[in-house]
Every structure is written in structure tokens, then in C-alpha cells.
Motif scaffolding. Sequence first.
Motif, PDB file in Angstrom:
ATOM      1  N   TRP A 208       0.851  -1.185   0.000  1.00 40.03           N
ATOM      2  CA  TRP A 208       0.000   0.000   0.000  1.00 40.03           C
ATOM      3  C   TRP A 208       0.889   1.238   0.000  1.00 40.03           C
ATOM      4  O   TRP A 208       1.870   1.319   0.747  1.00 40.03           O
ATOM      5  CB  TRP A 208      -0.928  -0.008   1.215  1.00 40.03           C
ATOM      6  CG  TRP A 208      -1.931  -1.124   1.121  1.00 40.03           C
ATOM      7  CD1 TRP A 208      -1.751  -2.424   1.491  1.00 40.03           C
ATOM      8  CD2 TRP A 208      -3.263  -1.042   0.585  1.00 40.03           C
ATOM      9  NE1 TRP A 208      -2.888  -3.157   1.235  1.00 40.03           N
ATOM     10  CE2 TRP A 208      -3.833  -2.342   0.684  1.00 40.03           C
ATOM     11  CE3 TRP A 208      -4.026  -0.016   0.046  1.00 40.03           C
ATOM     12  CZ2 TRP A 208      -5.131  -2.615   0.253  1.00 40.03           C
ATOM     13  CZ3 TRP A 208      -5.319  -0.287  -0.372  1.00 40.03           C
ATOM     14  CH2 TRP A 208      -5.860  -1.577  -0.280  1.00 40.03           C
ATOM     15  N   LEU A 209       0.548   2.174  -0.847  1.00 39.70           N
ATOM     16  CA  LEU A 209       1.360   3.370  -1.071  1.00 39.70           C
ATOM     17  C   LEU A 209       0.527   4.609  -0.758  1.00 39.70           C
ATOM     18  O   LEU A 209      -0.517   4.836  -1.374  1.00 39.70           O
ATOM     19  CB  LEU A 209       1.833   3.414  -2.528  1.00 39.70           C
ATOM     20  CG  LEU A 209       2.469   4.717  -3.026  1.00 39.70           C
ATOM     21  CD1 LEU A 209       3.807   4.972  -2.341  1.00 39.70           C
ATOM     22  CD2 LEU A 209       2.642   4.678  -4.544  1.00 39.70           C
ATOM     23  N   LEU A 210       0.995   5.399   0.187  1.00 38.46           N
ATOM     24  CA  LEU A 210       0.371   6.666   0.562  1.00 38.46           C
ATOM     25  C   LEU A 210       1.285   7.783   0.073  1.00 38.46           C
ATOM     26  O   LEU A 210       2.442   7.857   0.489  1.00 38.46           O
ATOM     27  CB  LEU A 210       0.198   6.720   2.076  1.00 38.46           C
ATOM     28  CG  LEU A 210      -0.461   7.944   2.679  1.00 38.46           C
ATOM     29  CD1 LEU A 210      -1.926   8.041   2.265  1.00 38.46           C
ATOM     30  CD2 LEU A 210      -0.348   7.900   4.208  1.00 38.46           C
ATOM     31  N   SER A 211       0.779   8.640  -0.815  1.00 39.58           N
ATOM     32  CA  SER A 211       1.671   9.620  -1.447  1.00 39.58           C
ATOM     33  C   SER A 211       0.903  10.882  -1.843  1.00 39.58           C
ATOM     34  O   SER A 211      -0.332  10.933  -1.750  1.00 39.58           O
ATOM     35  CB  SER A 211       2.328   9.008  -2.691  1.00 39.58           C
ATOM     36  OG  SER A 211       1.365   8.687  -3.679  1.00 39.58           O
ATOM     37  N   SER A 212       1.647  11.879  -2.290  1.00 40.19           N
ATOM     38  CA  SER A 212       1.068  13.141  -2.736  1.00 40.19           C
ATOM     39  C   SER A 212       0.707  13.069  -4.212  1.00 40.19           C
ATOM     40  O   SER A 212       1.497  12.597  -5.030  1.00 40.19           O
ATOM     41  CB  SER A 212       2.044  14.300  -2.501  1.00 40.19           C
ATOM     42  OG  SER A 212       2.180  14.567  -1.126  1.00 40.19           O
ATOM     43  N   GLN A 213      -0.477  13.547  -4.532  1.00 39.97           N
ATOM     44  CA  GLN A 213      -0.950  13.544  -5.916  1.00 39.97           C
ATOM     45  C   GLN A 213      -0.593  14.864  -6.585  1.00 39.97           C
ATOM     46  O   GLN A 213      -0.934  15.939  -6.099  1.00 39.97           O
ATOM     47  CB  GLN A 213      -2.468  13.339  -5.948  1.00 39.97           C
ATOM     48  CG  GLN A 213      -3.046  13.192  -7.339  1.00 39.97           C
ATOM     49  CD  GLN A 213      -4.550  13.033  -7.297  1.00 39.97           C
ATOM     50  OE1 GLN A 213      -5.251  13.920  -6.816  1.00 39.97           O
ATOM     51  NE2 GLN A 213      -5.047  11.902  -7.776  1.00 39.97           N
ATOM     52  N   ALA A 214       0.108  14.767  -7.694  1.00 36.22           N
ATOM     53  CA  ALA A 214       0.471  15.956  -8.472  1.00 36.22           C
ATOM     54  C   ALA A 214      -0.556  16.180  -9.573  1.00 36.22           C
ATOM     55  O   ALA A 214      -0.986  15.232 -10.235  1.00 36.22           O
ATOM     56  CB  ALA A 214       1.859  15.796  -9.078  1.00 36.22           C
ATOM     57  N   THR A 215      -0.948  17.439  -9.773  1.00 31.42           N
ATOM     58  CA  THR A 215      -1.913  17.766 -10.823  1.00 31.42           C
ATOM     59  C   THR A 215      -1.426  18.861 -11.762  1.00 31.42           C
ATOM     60  O   THR A 215      -2.036  19.069 -12.805  1.00 31.42           O
ATOM     61  CB  THR A 215      -3.248  18.225 -10.210  1.00 31.42           C
ATOM     62  OG1 THR A 215      -3.049  19.462  -9.508  1.00 31.42           O
ATOM     63  CG2 THR A 215      -3.794  17.176  -9.248  1.00 31.42           C
ATOM     64  N   GLY A 216      -0.340  19.553 -11.409  1.00 32.04           N
ATOM     65  CA  GLY A 216       0.080  20.692 -12.230  1.00 32.04           C
ATOM     66  C   GLY A 216       1.576  20.814 -12.376  1.00 32.04           C
ATOM     67  O   GLY A 216       2.110  21.926 -12.424  1.00 32.04           O
ATOM     68  N   SER A 217       2.277  19.686 -12.492  1.00 32.22           N
ATOM     69  CA  SER A 217       3.742  19.743 -12.497  1.00 32.22           C
ATOM     70  C   SER A 217       4.324  20.325 -13.779  1.00 32.22           C
ATOM     71  O   SER A 217       5.513  20.648 -13.814  1.00 32.22           O
ATOM     72  CB  SER A 217       4.326  18.342 -12.260  1.00 32.22           C
ATOM     73  OG  SER A 217       4.059  17.490 -13.364  1.00 32.22           O
ATOM     74  N   MET A 218       3.514  20.459 -14.838  1.00 35.70           N
ATOM     75  CA  MET A 218       4.025  21.000 -16.088  1.00 35.70           C
ATOM     76  C   MET A 218       3.752  22.500 -16.231  1.00 35.70           C
ATOM     77  O   MET A 218       4.025  23.092 -17.272  1.00 35.70           O
ATOM     78  CB  MET A 218       3.417  20.248 -17.272  1.00 35.70           C
ATOM     79  CG  MET A 218       3.836  18.787 -17.345  1.00 35.70           C
ATOM     80  SD  MET A 218       5.635  18.547 -17.502  1.00 35.70           S
ATOM     81  CE  MET A 218       5.885  19.071 -19.197  1.00 35.70           C
ATOM     82  N   THR A 219       3.237  23.127 -15.180  1.00 34.44           N
ATOM     83  CA  THR A 219       3.039  24.570 -15.192  1.00 34.44           C
ATOM     84  C   THR A 219       4.402  25.270 -15.195  1.00 34.44           C
ATOM     85  O   THR A 219       5.303  24.895 -14.447  1.00 34.44           O
ATOM     86  CB  THR A 219       2.240  25.013 -13.958  1.00 34.44           C
ATOM     87  OG1 THR A 219       1.001  24.307 -13.928  1.00 34.44           O
ATOM     88  CG2 THR A 219       1.981  26.507 -13.984  1.00 34.44           C
ATOM     89  N   ARG A 220       4.546  26.259 -16.026  1.00 30.94           N
ATOM     90  CA  ARG A 220       5.802  27.023 -16.038  1.00 30.94           C
ATOM     91  C   ARG A 220       6.049  27.623 -14.656  1.00 30.94           C
ATOM     92  O   ARG A 220       5.141  28.177 -14.030  1.00 30.94           O
ATOM     93  CB  ARG A 220       5.748  28.129 -17.097  1.00 30.94           C
ATOM     94  CG  ARG A 220       5.713  27.591 -18.522  1.00 30.94           C
ATOM     95  CD  ARG A 220       5.675  28.725 -19.531  1.00 30.94           C
ATOM     96  NE  ARG A 220       5.656  28.208 -20.882  1.00 30.94           N
ATOM     97  CZ  ARG A 220       6.745  27.914 -21.600  1.00 30.94           C
ATOM     98  NH1 ARG A 220       7.948  28.106 -21.062  1.00 30.94           N
ATOM     99  NH2 ARG A 220       6.639  27.446 -22.822  1.00 30.94           N
TER     100      ARG A 220
END
Length: 435
Positions: free
Chosen positions: A332-344
Motif C-alpha cells: 500500500w502506497l500513501l503519497s502526494s498527488q500531483a496535478t500541475g507539475s508542467m506549469t511554467r
Amino acid sequence: NHSITQSLNSPMISPLAQDHTIVYRSPDNDGIHCYSPGLACCPDGRLIATCDLGGTAVAQNPGPKYDRGERGWTWQGKIFTSDDGGNTWLNRANFPFMHARPFVTGNAIYVLGHAGDLMIVRSDDGGVTWSEPVALTEGQFWHQAPCNIHYANGYVYLVMERRITSNIQTWYVGELAPVLLRGSLETDLRERSNWTFASELSFRDALPQVETDPAIDYFGVPFYECPYPQGTKLAPGRNCAPIGWLETNVVQIHDPDHYWHDPSGHTFHLWMRAHTGGTGYAAVAKVIEQDDGIMTTMLEKAPSGKQMLYVPCPGGQMKFHVLYDDQSRMYWLLSSQATGSMTRTDRLPPDRYNLPNNERHRLQLHFSTNMIDWCFAGLVTMGPSPRQARHYASMVVDGDDLHILSRSGDERAANAHDGNMITFHSIRDFRALVY
């Protein structure tokens, strides 16, 4: 912020554990910040939670100091217990070190972290009273957020990281060596002689030319130019240090059909946060226990014979937590979800902390049979805005439930990194999420 708040109320989004109990709230949102949540479950069901405090008000605290040579450490760590499943908590003790985690061996409970050197305290009465702190090393520099604990072969295993060189002029994760520690369950682990330390391999030793060798290409690592030893400034207040690894979990591969399975039970894999500027990957290494007990750290290899430094890992760009559940036979993996890593970088909103991949307000849960192929189990919890973090979490299994302790913030937090709360969340009947 409106869209995030709206999504929380949407029938399409149902976080698994949005409700929470506040274990600790900062009395000074700007001067006292909450870090390093660690969590353990005792055989009788008592929960042990730990955290530490930082910030200007802690550094200037006129209270008692713990003498560690040239530097005095405040009693910044805190230990809490709960006997009602996390609904209420008692602050049982404070300790003078940081980056600590609790773990249980028989009738003893330990909290291990560092004040430069490795430090440990012990309780023999279920976490009510605690021993004086004991140093396990002398004159060293250690690091490591509270990641997982692993039990095997009559030992407890965990990783702390040691900085083995001092050349990087900014964040030093390229100079950290993850060190697997092995402690005998039948001994007093406040004694250094009862621990074995694995050999050291820093990131720069493992891949010294990654930023300059033209033959190392096609993978987009590093994502930004971050030259050794100073890194680079990408935008005002947004810097990228030379790449590295940190915040290490330890796992064993149990499936005999897995390419990396060791039938002798003496290979341990290290899954680490990968600081590359990008998202979606973890760094990996392994430790092999020899017949004489010596533990040797090295990189893993693919069946082709090529060394593997990076593996797929949702949220591997931030501190994550892995545990293996015997009943479900799942990791089981508990982690942070990225949604905007390609934003300048220069176009990030003010409430987004640091680099684009440094999103900290959405905790997610995955499961896997092999540590490589991950299935999304659900969004655990999320803050209403990027400033209101839910990150750097730890978790434990308690019967059919999964308990989670998060480094969190509300609208009064200084920023997403420097939160003002430690929050407790529970996912009931978590194994029912497997499909």
C-alpha cells in the motif's frame, strides 16, 4: 481555489478519509510549524503518534535545552497516545530530536530520530513514561523523514540517511546515503551494539555524472538544469537543488515469481523519494544481507543487466509511505498527488509552494502486488487550497482499518510546507478497496 472547493463537494469525488481529528495544533501559525508525523499501533490497540516542531519561535525557545556539544536542542519532539482509535490524544512526553518515528518490539516502544546524531528513547509501560534520550552515533549528520518500519528474521529494519560529503551548497539530497539499520527484537535498542548498519551509497556515488554526461539522456532527468553543486534559481523564491534521493522506505519482495525475489529472505529493497524536478518516479536500491550479517547497499538491475535507478511510483516526487499487508498480500502506497507539475515555474500562483512538482495538498492511496504496477485506491484527503497541505503522512494497519497521520495546514498556515496541524485520518475496511 474555487474549483478545488467545488471538487470537494462534487458527488464524483469522495475522499476516503476527509474527516479528521487534530492531534496537535500550533499555538503560533507563523512561528511554530508542525513536521514529521510518525505512527505506530501497539498489540493492545493503543496508538502512538509522534511529530516535531520547527520555526523561529521554536529556535528561539528560552526553555530547557538538551546539550549535544556545540548545539543545544530544544525538546521539540512530541509523543501522543490514543486508546479510542484516534478520537482523542494525550501528550505523554517530549523529546529533543527530530525526524523521529515510533515502533514496537514486544513490550517495548521506541522513538528513533536524530539531533544531528541518531537519537532514541524507550517506553516500557505502553508509552506513558519514557527514558532519557540516548545517542547511537557521535559527530555525524543524519536525515530522514519518518517512513516505514519492517520486521523480518527476528529483527526490525528501518532506514535513516547520512550526509557523507559536504560539497553541495544548497539542499543536499545528492549527498545523502540511505542506511538500512537492523536491530535485534530481543535486545535493548538503546545500545549501539544491538544495531547493524548497512554500507553507504550516496546518490552522487551511484550516478555521479547524471547532470553532465551526454550519454545519460532520453529520460528527462533532471527535468530542470540544476548544476552541481549550487543548483539553479528558476523564478523568484523557486530554486532547484542538484538531484538526489531521500526519505527511504524498506520493503521485501514476497512473490516467488517476481524478478527481484530472493528466496533466502535476505534482500531488502529501498524505495526513495526521487528529487529530479519531475513526478511519477521513485529511486530504488537494494541491500543484501550476507551470511556473516554484513549488509551491503547497491543498485538493482533489470533482467537485461542494466542498472535501475528509477521505477514508476505515483507521488514518488514527494515523501511517501509504503507498507506491506500480509492479509491482502498487497503493498500500500500513501503519497502526494500531483496535478500541475508542467506549469511554467514563473506562472505558478502564490499559494503553490516551491517547484511545480511540489504540490502538497492531495493525499492519495494505491495498492500493488509487485511495487511497480500501482492501482489507484482513492483520494484519501485534500486541503481546500494548495496552501492547506495534507502531506508527508505515515500509516499503520489496525485490524481492518488503515490509520493515517498527516502533516497538515488550514487557511492560517504559513505555507504548504510549514503547516500548523498534525491530523489523524482513518480508512475503514481498507482492503475492500482492492479490485
